[in-house]
Design a protein around this motif. Structure first.
Motif, short mmCIF file in Angstrom:
data_model
loop_
_atom_site.label_atom_id
_atom_site.label_comp_id
_atom_site.label_asym_id
_atom_site.label_seq_id
_atom_site.Cartn_x
_atom_site.Cartn_y
_atom_site.Cartn_z
N ASP B 235 0.82 -1.19 0.00
CA ASP B 235 0.00 0.00 0.00
C ASP B 235 0.86 1.25 0.00
O ASP B 235 0.76 2.10 0.88
CB ASP B 235 -0.97 0.00 1.19
CG ASP B 235 -0.27 -0.16 2.53
OD1 ASP B 235 0.94 -0.44 2.54
OD2 ASP B 235 -0.93 0.03 3.56
N LEU B 236 1.71 1.32 -1.02
CA LEU B 236 2.55 2.52 -1.14
C LEU B 236 1.75 3.69 -1.70
O LEU B 236 2.10 4.85 -1.50
CB LEU B 236 3.74 2.23 -2.06
CG LEU B 236 4.76 1.22 -1.51
CD1 LEU B 236 5.81 0.92 -2.57
CD2 LEU B 236 5.40 1.75 -0.25
N GLY B 237 0.67 3.38 -2.42
CA GLY B 237 -0.11 4.45 -3.04
C GLY B 237 0.71 5.14 -4.12
O GLY B 237 1.78 4.65 -4.53
N GLY B 252 19.93 0.72 -10.10
CA GLY B 252 19.92 0.11 -11.43
C GLY B 252 18.78 -0.88 -11.64
O GLY B 252 18.87 -1.77 -12.48
N ILE B 253 17.73 -0.77 -10.85
CA ILE B 253 16.60 -1.70 -10.97
C ILE B 253 15.37 -0.92 -11.44
O ILE B 253 15.00 0.08 -10.84
CB ILE B 253 16.29 -2.37 -9.60
CG1 ILE B 253 17.51 -3.16 -9.11
CG2 ILE B 253 15.07 -3.27 -9.69
CD1 ILE B 253 17.42 -3.61 -7.66
N ASP B 254 14.76 -1.40 -12.54
CA ASP B 254 13.57 -0.70 -13.06
C ASP B 254 12.37 -1.65 -12.99
O ASP B 254 12.31 -2.63 -13.72
CB ASP B 254 13.83 -0.27 -14.51
CG ASP B 254 12.66 0.53 -15.07
OD1 ASP B 254 11.65 0.71 -14.35
OD2 ASP B 254 12.76 0.97 -16.23
N ILE B 255 11.45 -1.34 -12.09
CA ILE B 255 10.29 -2.24 -11.93
C ILE B 255 9.02 -1.63 -12.53
O ILE B 255 7.96 -2.26 -12.51
CB ILE B 255 10.01 -2.60 -10.44
CG1 ILE B 255 9.63 -1.35 -9.62
CG2 ILE B 255 11.18 -3.32 -9.81
CD1 ILE B 255 8.96 -1.69 -8.31
N LYS B 256 9.14 -0.43 -13.08
CA LYS B 256 7.97 0.32 -13.53
C LYS B 256 7.03 -0.48 -14.44
O LYS B 256 5.82 -0.40 -14.33
CB LYS B 256 8.44 1.56 -14.29
CG LYS B 256 8.02 2.87 -13.63
CD LYS B 256 8.46 4.02 -14.48
CE LYS B 256 8.16 5.34 -13.81
NZ LYS B 256 8.83 6.45 -14.48
N ASN B 257 7.62 -1.27 -15.33
CA ASN B 257 6.80 -1.97 -16.33
C ASN B 257 5.97 -3.12 -15.78
O ASN B 257 4.99 -3.51 -16.40
CB ASN B 257 7.70 -2.51 -17.46
CG ASN B 257 8.25 -1.37 -18.27
OD1 ASN B 257 7.63 -0.31 -18.35
ND2 ASN B 257 9.43 -1.57 -18.85
N ASN B 258 6.41 -3.70 -14.69
CA ASN B 258 5.59 -4.79 -14.16
C ASN B 258 5.34 -4.64 -12.67
O ASN B 258 5.37 -5.62 -11.93
CB ASN B 258 6.15 -6.17 -14.51
CG ASN B 258 7.60 -6.31 -14.14
OD1 ASN B 258 8.26 -5.34 -13.77
ND2 ASN B 258 8.11 -7.53 -14.20
N HIS B 259 5.11 -3.43 -12.26
CA HIS B 259 4.76 -3.17 -10.87
C HIS B 259 3.30 -2.75 -10.74
O HIS B 259 2.79 -1.99 -11.56
CB HIS B 259 5.64 -2.04 -10.30
CG HIS B 259 5.14 -1.52 -8.98
ND1 HIS B 259 4.48 -0.32 -8.85
CD2 HIS B 259 5.19 -2.06 -7.74
CE1 HIS B 259 4.14 -0.14 -7.58
NE2 HIS B 259 4.56 -1.16 -6.89
N ARG B 260 2.65 -3.30 -9.70
CA ARG B 260 1.32 -2.80 -9.34
C ARG B 260 1.25 -2.67 -7.82
O ARG B 260 1.79 -3.49 -7.09
CB ARG B 260 0.22 -3.74 -9.84
CG ARG B 260 0.16 -3.78 -11.38
CD ARG B 260 -1.13 -4.39 -11.85
NE ARG B 260 -2.25 -3.44 -11.72
CZ ARG B 260 -3.52 -3.77 -11.97
NH1 ARG B 260 -3.82 -4.99 -12.36
NH2 ARG B 260 -4.48 -2.88 -11.83
N ASP B 261 0.58 -1.65 -7.38
CA ASP B 261 0.44 -1.43 -5.94
C ASP B 261 -1.00 -1.72 -5.53
O ASP B 261 -1.95 -1.18 -6.12
CB ASP B 261 0.82 0.01 -5.59
CG ASP B 261 0.75 0.26 -4.09
OD1 ASP B 261 1.61 -0.29 -3.37
OD2 ASP B 261 -0.17 0.97 -3.64
#
Lengths: 335, 335
Positions: B235-237, B252-261
């Motif tokens: 629940d980071l919002g 150096g870690i990119d999670i944007k493409n497969n992240h959901r909160d």
């Protein structure tokens, strides 16, 4: 691996050991019968800090530091720490242990926390998840009074059945090194609620939980009180201890001859005005991590039961006239 | 047995399974995008009872009953229950689960509780201590507002960074039966405190803890975000999710493409006035025990990370202008 014996008792086949332990206590506790056994005494309720909550956190910081030192361990040797306390949201533990940089699993068992910590740590060690795991808890008279009863400045009168929250902390490190004291068996408590609603009589609320867990352990392991050098309860105090005897007697179990309650051991009630005895997470934790583990380490005790009891209420539920659900967790320690 | 991989990640060699799961949610949650997936909806904030606290406890009672029913399990099949919540002294859990008569180990991880429960339950199952272990947690908008902020009657204005506490509960049963969804690895969080003090911006406080745990997991397992179908945070919002991207990008870690909160999944913020998103122990618990486990069970997801984050503050420490220590626990679920 862990074997389940009887209905719900756990037997640790490799027997995790207590690699180190330490206790910190307050001034009043230092004046009691165990005063000379605590590793550190704080004489100022603030412990040099701004708030009682800070002081309580520092009790845990110091107990952990002392346990590591006594065990010649580094903080990086500890894989997990299991900790909890009575302050709302367990901030005594999270603030007290946050700078250790150790993976943290917060526990909430009220005054049963130390036994719960040891059970969880032992399961983690036995399973291979941890090589060493820390167990920590604390309580502080002033922070507890403010949160659960009245600010001290009010000078509120206490009932005769009330207990005195111990200012103290205990920390032990469970691991699989070659050490004298071993954890052999454990019974996790169920939540027991016999409908008691008097928040000034925790002993009576918690005794049924202690009785249930103790009876379950004896049944599961086909053992009896005389098989153990001593049966230590956490903080039932005088009222709760008497209830416990009565409840167990109904099951045909008599523990009177070899029972001691940490809440009655830590203070000398003839001289110290603590009513029914000591209480708080720090009560049995500081007694375990001084007198009891000392005696096990030095052969004065060989086989004991440590049953910590907790009352799972809050000031909100007490204000709503709810009953007091309680719990008791049991650990069998041998040397 | 459990293998430790890398610095601190646990690998479950037998892979405990999720035998059953259920979720209960409130009216507002039922109007969000996941509304159709919850097993039960309560439309009255009191759920027919006298207090919000009673209603919150009942969420857990009901989630557990539904999970048992869906898994065709009896309460006597469950050896331990791991549970906790945000109410002072975790009374949502102790009152909600006391009548189940199941050995109880109270957990406190704030909103990270569900992940912590699953890790503890998996270790107990893998070690042989348990055949089946329940994991339960809840939150309730009204009880949380009263305890942490203001009674609802005050009509206090919320800041844009504030999150909306989810009214909901989730329960899952971890065991070793033949089930589709398995727990393969887990990383326990450390307490991280970067000095944030704004109790109305929990996302910012918790993001560093999430980043630390996620980075540790990728390093320990020599994996990267693209190895997983989805990385779910608790629940980071919106504010916290953006902080998390930034913090991980520095590593150096990119999670944007497969992240959901979960806090952004449970509400439709265009139509629902929840500011930065949902929060509370019940947020990720109800999303996990509906959408996420459903998708794993039906093959829409195969390999995911579930990272629940918690802010380890109390109203007392917030009032004392303390920082907000936070924590995040990670579970790797596969089907």
């Amino acid at each position: 691996m862990i074997k389940r014996i009887g209905n719900r008792t756990l037997e640790f086949t490799n027997q995790p050991t207590v690699r180190a332990y330490a206790s910190v206590a307050g001034k009043k506790e230092s004046e009691g019968p165990l005063g000379g056994l605590f590793d550190k005494i704080i004489t100022d309720s603030y412990d040099g800090l701004d708030t009682y909550e800070d002081a309580e956190s520092q009790l845990q910081t110091e107990a952990m530091a002392l346990a590591l030192k006594k065990g010649k361990l580094k903080k990086s040797d500890i894989d997990f720490v299991f900790a909890g306390d009575l302050l709302n949201q367990c901030v005594g533990s999270s603030f007290g242990l946050k700078d250790y940089n150790i993976p943290y699993l917060g526990q909430y068992g009220a005054c049963s926390t130390m036994a719960q910590n040891i059970i969880a740590a032992s399961v983690f060690v036995e399973s291979g998840a941890a090589e060493n795991a820390g167990c920590s808890t604390s309580s502080h008279f002033c922070s507890a009074e403010r949160q659960y009863r009245y600010p001290l400045e009010y000078g509120a009168i206490r009932t005769p059945t009330a207990q005195w929250t111990v200012t103290g902390a205990g920390c032990c490190i469970i691991g699989n090194g070659e050490c004298k004291v071993k954890i052999s068996r454990a019974t996790v408590g169920k939540i027991i609620d016999l409908g008691i609603t008097d928040a000034n009589n925790m002993g009576a609320a918690m005794a049924p939980a202690a009785a249930e867990t103790i009876a379950a352990f004896f049944k599961d392991t086909d053992s009896s009180p005389s098989d153990f050098d001593c049966i230590f309860t956490g903080d039932l105090g005088e009222v709760g201890s008497n209830s416990l005897y009565e409840l167990l007697q109904r099951e045909g179990i008599d523990i009177k001859n070899n029972h001691r309650d940490c809440g009655l051991m830590i203070f000398e009630r003839r001289f110290q005005d603590v009513h029914a005895g000591g209480s708080g997470c720090g009560c049995c934790a500081s007694v375990l991590c001084s007198k009891i583990l000392n005696d096990l380490e030095h052969g004065k005790l060989k086989n004991i039961l440590f049953i910590a009891t907790g009352a799972l209420l809050s000031a909100t539920t007490a204000g709503q006239s709810k009953t007091i659900p309680s719990i008791a967790h049991l650990v069998n320690l041998q040397s």
